[in-house]
Design an enzyme around this catalytic site. Structure first.
Site, PDB file in Angstrom:
ATOM      1  N   GLU A   1       0.799  -1.221   0.000  1.00  0.00           N
ATOM      2  CA  GLU A   1       0.000   0.000   0.000  1.00  0.00           C
ATOM      3  C   GLU A   1       0.840   1.284   0.000  1.00  0.00           C
ATOM      4  OE1 GLU A   1      -3.948  -1.489   2.345  1.00  0.00           O
ATOM      5  OE2 GLU A   1      -2.244  -0.927   3.561  1.00  0.00           O
TER       6      GLU A   1
HETATM    7  C1  TNX Z   1      -4.276  -4.136   4.679  1.00  0.00           C
HETATM    8  S1  TNX Z   1      -2.386  -6.334   4.455  1.00  0.00           S
HETATM    9  C2  TNX Z   1      -3.049  -3.789   5.187  1.00  0.00           C
HETATM   10  C3  TNX Z   1      -2.943  -3.287   6.562  1.00  0.00           C
HETATM   11  C4  TNX Z   1      -4.281  -3.187   7.225  1.00  0.00           C
HETATM   12  C5  TNX Z   1      -5.116  -4.381   6.863  1.00  0.00           C
HETATM   13  C6  TNX Z   1      -6.425  -4.445   7.568  1.00  0.00           C
HETATM   14  C7  TNX Z   1      -1.442  -5.239   4.285  1.00  0.00           C
HETATM   15  C8  TNX Z   1      -0.177  -5.671   3.822  1.00  0.00           C
HETATM   16  N1  TNX Z   1      -1.869  -3.992   4.542  1.00  0.00           N
HETATM   17  O1  TNX Z   1      -2.287  -2.053   6.588  1.00  0.00           O
HETATM   18  O2  TNX Z   1      -4.080  -3.160   8.600  1.00  0.00           O
HETATM   19  O3  TNX Z   1      -5.330  -4.379   5.491  1.00  0.00           O
HETATM   20  O4  TNX Z   1      -7.087  -5.622   7.287  1.00  0.00           O
END
Ligand code: TNX
Length: 522
Positions: free
Chosen positions: A328
């Site tokens: 992300e």
């Molecule tokens: C996605 S999974 C994210 C996290 C959040 C999560 C909540 C991932 C690598 N990044 O930053 O906490 O979803 O479900």
């Protein structure tokens, strides 16, 4: 118990029917444990633990420690002395057979009969996992901390058991909400019961930096001073962290530390203005949005910072892996992301560690030997999945954490009071009923290193919260990681899972009484 009932191996597994506990029937059939053993051949008399039982260990300090660990589990509930000794005699025997290559580094054999139980393994980890099997073969009341009536019978026969995958992980996000050393240890003990071998700690994110870095002290003193919702946060001193690593190792789990880069870095950016491209530190963040922060890819100080953090963290890490996040990074351009990963991965290698990153890393150039942790869902684009598959064919190992299967922070159903639902509801069956071996199209089976269940903690505050989300899904992840495909089957599994409920109650673990599981009466 019906002889010849279970053969977990080439043939489909019959549904294990829990045997009613009477004076001479063992509580659990050999193949009734979770994760299901690779092979179980019931037969012969059960072994009865009595006041005279000894735990015989074969001399090495590690084997003795495992014997002590077993004794500490059994003594309060049985009320027996259970001395740990290297004197020969009837009882429970733990023995290393280093030449027994069929058992691998984590496998074990359990032979049970009238005169005793013998656990044999090539390495201590195997004995430790065998102890977990032995523990589950005993009645649930064995987990209680006061004397219970028994009887303490272990079904007769032989189990030969080796894991399917070498990576059987659980991740705890200690950034969104901070969890103390004792809380982490509690989770470690629960993971050990199901033969997990990796504890991935998500040590930094927008909401908090949780691991002391001597060369950048404000990361924790300031960047660790809050959490989601604005509470006081917290952080691990190096001594705290070493204690977690030591404790996890005593339960044969390797700690995989994660510093999430280059996004998910608001806590660091708030602590040091110079890490920001505009030189201005943002405020601390206590919300739950993602994707808004990024280290400054063009500044040299960014790489000095990463070098210092990785050097200090690598020095605290006896394990092989260091997780650099990489998910992300929505406020980092693709070009910058690739530049950043090209510079950061060699830093990890320079300090002797192997890179693991979230699967977005496959959009850059994964270092040789790196692992990608896949957290997509059924609806993830074909293009993104194909990138992971191409990297896997090129040598990148894959750890599977599909969000719509084994994200433990997803709600079970619409009524679950905790958790999120961006990946949909994940009920117990959905989390169990898939095969890591053929999950991602185009990924060679040998590239799949195993499975890991992440628990993100935006909505998770206490150990009770952790347990409510982890149980009953966590044991299913363990079975996906450990047991052969031939042992997999929802109908049999749900019965074995139901039997675990009493064990969790004895251990004080609160769990979700999923309507999919035929729990006994309470
Ligand atoms: C996605 S999974 C994210 C996290 C959040 C999560 C909540 C991932 C690598 N990044 O930053 O906490 O979803 O479900």
């Amino acid at each position: 118990m019906a002889a010849g009932f279970f053969t977990v191996g080439a043939t489909p597994v019959p549904v294990p029917v829990p045997v009613p506990e009477t004076a001479d029937t063992p509580a659990t059939p050999l193949a009734g444990v979770i994760p299901a053993p690779a092979s179980a051949r019931p037969g012969g008399s059960p072994y009865r633990i009595t006041h005279d039982t000894r735990i015989q260990v074969n001399g090495t300090p590690e084997v003795r420690r495992i014997g002590q660990y077993l004794a500490e589990i059994l003594r309060p509930s049985t009320g027996y002395p259970l001395p740990v000794t290297d004197r020969q005699g009837a009882g429970i025997r733990l023995r290393l057979a280093p030449g027994d290559t069929t058992l691998g580094q984590e496998g074990y054999r359990l032979d049970s009969g009238r005169s005793g139980v013998i656990l044999t393994a090539r390495a201590p980890a195997g004995l430790f996992h065998g102890v977990q099997t032995l523990r589950q073969l005993l009645p649930a009341a064995v987990e209680k901390d006061s004397a219970q009536p028994g009887p303490w019978l272990v079904a007769g026969g032989t189990i030969e058991d080796v894991p399917r995958y070498g990576w059987r992980g659980a991740m705890l996000d200690v950034s969104r909400h901070f969890f103390t050393v004792d809380q982490v240890k509690r989770y470690v003990d629960q993971l050990a019961l199901y033969k997990f071998n990796k504890l991935h700690l998500h040590l930094s994110d927008d909401q908090g930096w949780r691991i002391a870095v001597d060369s950048w002290p404000r990361l924790t003193t300031y960047g660790g001073s809050t959490q989601v919702g604005g509470g006081p946060g917290g952080f691990y001193t190096k001594a705290d962290y070493k204690e977690i690593v030591r404790y996890a190792a005593s339960r044969h789990l390797e700690v995989v530390p994660e510093i999430d880069l280059p996004g998910h870095t608001n806590a660091a950016l708030a602590s040091y203005a110079e890490l920001n491209c505009d030189g201005v530190a943002p405020p601390l963040y206590t919300g739950t949005e993602v994707g808004f922060s990024s280290l400054c890819v063009d500044k040299e100080v960014t790489y000095d910072f990463v070098d210092d953090v990785v050097r200090e963290l690598a020095a605290l890490t006896p394990g092989r892996y260091l997780h650099i996040g990489g998910d992300e990074a929505h406020s980092t351009s693709h070009e910058d992301y690739v530049t950043f990963m090209d510079r950061v991965q060699p830093i990890v290698e320079r300090y002797g560690k192997t890179v693991i990153g979230w699967h977005q890393l496959t959009g850059a150039t994964p270092a040789r030997g790196a692992l990608a942790q896949y957290w997509g869902l059924d609806s993830t684009s074909a293009e993104e999945k194909a990138r992971v598959a191409a990297a896997a064919r090129n040598g990148t190992g894959v750890v599977l954490s599909p969000a719509d299967r084994i994200y433990l922070d997803m709600k079970y159903d619409k009524d679950t009071p905790l958790g999120l639902d961006w990946a949909g509801y994940v009920d117990v069956r959905r989390s169990y009923d898939w095969d890591p071996g053929d999950y991602l199209e185009g990924v060679p089976a040998a590239a799949v290193r195993g499975v890991e269940a992440p628990l993100w903690t935006e909505t998770i505050v206490t150990s009770a919260d952790v347990e409510y989300m982890a149980f009953p899904r966590l044991p299913g992840v363990a079975e996906l990681g450990w047991s052969p495909v031939s042992a997999h089957g929802w109908e049999g599994y749900r019965v074995r899972l139901a039997a675990q409920g009493a064990r969790w109650e004895a251990l004080g673990i609160g769990y979700f009484r999923s309507p999919q599981v035929p729990w006994g009466a309470r």
